[in-house]
Design a protein around this motif. Sequence first.
Motif, PDB file in Angstrom:
ATOM      1  N   ASN A   8       0.812  -1.210   0.000  1.00 20.22           N
ATOM      2  CA  ASN A   8       0.000   0.000   0.000  1.00 20.22           C
ATOM      3  C   ASN A   8       0.849   1.265   0.000  1.00 20.22           C
ATOM      4  OD1 ASN A   8      -2.328  -1.454  -0.122  1.00 20.22           O
ATOM      5  ND2 ASN A   8      -2.821  -1.293   2.050  1.00 20.22           N
ATOM      6  N   VAL A  58      -4.455   9.180   2.172  1.00 20.67           N
ATOM      7  CA  VAL A  58      -5.214   7.955   2.353  1.00 20.67           C
ATOM      8  C   VAL A  58      -5.308   7.704   3.856  1.00 20.67           C
ATOM      9  CG1 VAL A  58      -3.141   6.526   2.144  1.00 20.67           C
ATOM     10  CG2 VAL A  58      -5.369   5.513   1.703  1.00 20.67           C
ATOM     11  N   SER A  59      -6.426   7.181   4.307  1.00 26.00           N
ATOM     12  CA  SER A  59      -6.605   6.968   5.740  1.00 26.00           C
ATOM     13  C   SER A  59      -5.622   5.920   6.258  1.00 26.00           C
ATOM     14  CB  SER A  59      -8.035   6.508   6.035  1.00 26.00           C
ATOM     15  OG  SER A  59      -8.243   5.191   5.560  1.00 26.00           O
ATOM     16  N   ASP A  61      -6.396   3.519   8.209  1.00 26.58           N
ATOM     17  CA  ASP A  61      -7.065   2.222   8.067  1.00 26.58           C
ATOM     18  C   ASP A  61      -6.802   1.611   6.697  1.00 26.58           C
ATOM     19  OD1 ASP A  61      -8.071   2.119  10.585  1.00 26.58           O
ATOM     20  OD2 ASP A  61     -10.129   2.629  10.058  1.00 26.58           O
ATOM     21  N   LYS A  62      -6.976   2.424   5.649  1.00 25.07           N
ATOM     22  CA  LYS A  62      -6.777   1.893   4.302  1.00 25.07           C
ATOM     23  C   LYS A  62      -5.311   1.605   4.043  1.00 25.07           C
ATOM     24  CE  LYS A  62      -8.516   2.258  -0.366  1.00 25.07           C
ATOM     25  NZ  LYS A  62      -9.398   2.964  -1.304  1.00 25.07           N
ATOM     26  N   TYR A  66      -7.304  -1.992   5.836  1.00 25.33           N
ATOM     27  CA  TYR A  66      -8.683  -2.115   6.318  1.00 25.33           C
ATOM     28  C   TYR A  66      -9.569  -1.164   5.536  1.00 25.33           C
ATOM     29  CZ  TYR A  66      -6.309  -4.308  10.233  1.00 25.33           C
ATOM     30  OH  TYR A  66      -5.511  -5.104  10.998  1.00 25.33           O
ATOM     31  N   THR A  67     -10.672  -1.688   4.973  1.00 29.64           N
ATOM     32  CA  THR A  67     -11.606  -0.865   4.217  1.00 29.64           C
ATOM     33  C   THR A  67     -12.610  -0.231   5.162  1.00 29.64           C
ATOM     34  OG1 THR A  67     -11.404  -2.367   2.339  1.00 29.64           O
ATOM     35  CG2 THR A  67     -13.255  -0.845   2.314  1.00 29.64           C
ATOM     36  N   SER A  68     -12.842   1.049   4.982  1.00 32.15           N
ATOM     37  CA  SER A  68     -13.778   1.768   5.850  1.00 32.15           C
ATOM     38  C   SER A  68     -15.177   1.180   5.761  1.00 32.15           C
ATOM     39  CB  SER A  68     -13.828   3.251   5.439  1.00 32.15           C
ATOM     40  OG  SER A  68     -14.797   3.928   6.192  1.00 32.15           O
ATOM     41  N   ASP A 161     -10.834  -4.690  -1.948  1.00 25.74           N
ATOM     42  CA  ASP A 161     -10.818  -3.635  -2.956  1.00 25.74           C
ATOM     43  C   ASP A 161      -9.798  -4.039  -4.016  1.00 25.74           C
ATOM     44  OD1 ASP A 161     -10.402  -1.333  -4.468  1.00 25.74           O
ATOM     45  OD2 ASP A 161     -10.553   0.017  -2.754  1.00 25.74           O
ATOM     46  N   ASP A 164      -6.165  -2.453  -4.182  1.00 26.07           N
ATOM     47  CA  ASP A 164      -5.019  -2.802  -3.349  1.00 26.07           C
ATOM     48  C   ASP A 164      -4.974  -4.254  -2.886  1.00 26.07           C
ATOM     49  OD1 ASP A 164      -6.340  -0.170  -1.440  1.00 26.07           O
ATOM     50  OD2 ASP A 164      -7.121  -2.195  -1.329  1.00 26.07           O
TER      51      ASP A 164
END
Length: 276
Positions: A8, A58-59, A61-62, A66-68, A161, A164
């Motif tokens: 990522n 980008v967050s 989490d992502k 981890y997907t929101s 997703d 990624d």
Amino acid sequence: MKDKLARNISLYRKEKGLTQEELAQILGLSFQAVSKWENAQSMPDISLLPLLSATLEVSIDKLLGYTSQDRPISIYEDVYKTQEYYWGTEPNKACYQVLQLMPPTRHLKVLDIGCGEGKDAVFMARNGYEVSALDISDAGIEKTRRLAEKNGVHVNVFKADIQDYRLNTHYDIIFSSGVLNYIKPDFRKEIFDHYKHYTNEGGLHVLNVFVNKPFIAPPPEKESNSYKWHSGELLSHYHDWLIKDSSEVVFDCNSSGIPHKHAMTKLIAQKITVLA
């Protein structure tokens, strides 16, 4: 987690147009540190995550994979929540070509990328394949599970997703219908090289993509994260494979309640052992 974070950081750094050295300068580090992160040799200190997240836009989490869960991430999330199957339950015609070209006379593993409500994944499981399937929609995943249960088969369905998610096991067949337009053009080569690497010798890729045509109006769905392909572009990723089918069609669609047309390219390609 280390491998996912490594991928990522590399993915979102390239998306921002930053070199490893430029990212390192922003973070006050050496470029060797960033290189080690992207090669999964080390991980960034937790104190660096907020700045890294802000720089890559980008967050956290992502970034960590981890997907929101707090907002819809697919325009189909709400329609998939209905009892009816939005796309129906009849399989894509390409599924029958899979049966013809690579029948499950032996144990064969299939991956359905972007399974939606599961009609194709369940069809292939019913016909004897070991099927894994991924989608970004929670509602779609749940309907895939219900459809599999109704048909008395198992599908290993999970949330991911395609931008990624990366494979970690080999498959005999990789199948995808109607979702590859969510891959940004800059990352298509890397992603398709990855899919090809994780395909067993003799395996098949059965894929389709929406393509731009000047005589077809844009679809009524306004998707900011959808990127059209050009005719011949998908084929260009498979110059080293045996091409079984590379056809293009224009068809009518009423998926949004507004009649419109799409142009779509289909590709069926087989991985053949390279002779020494």
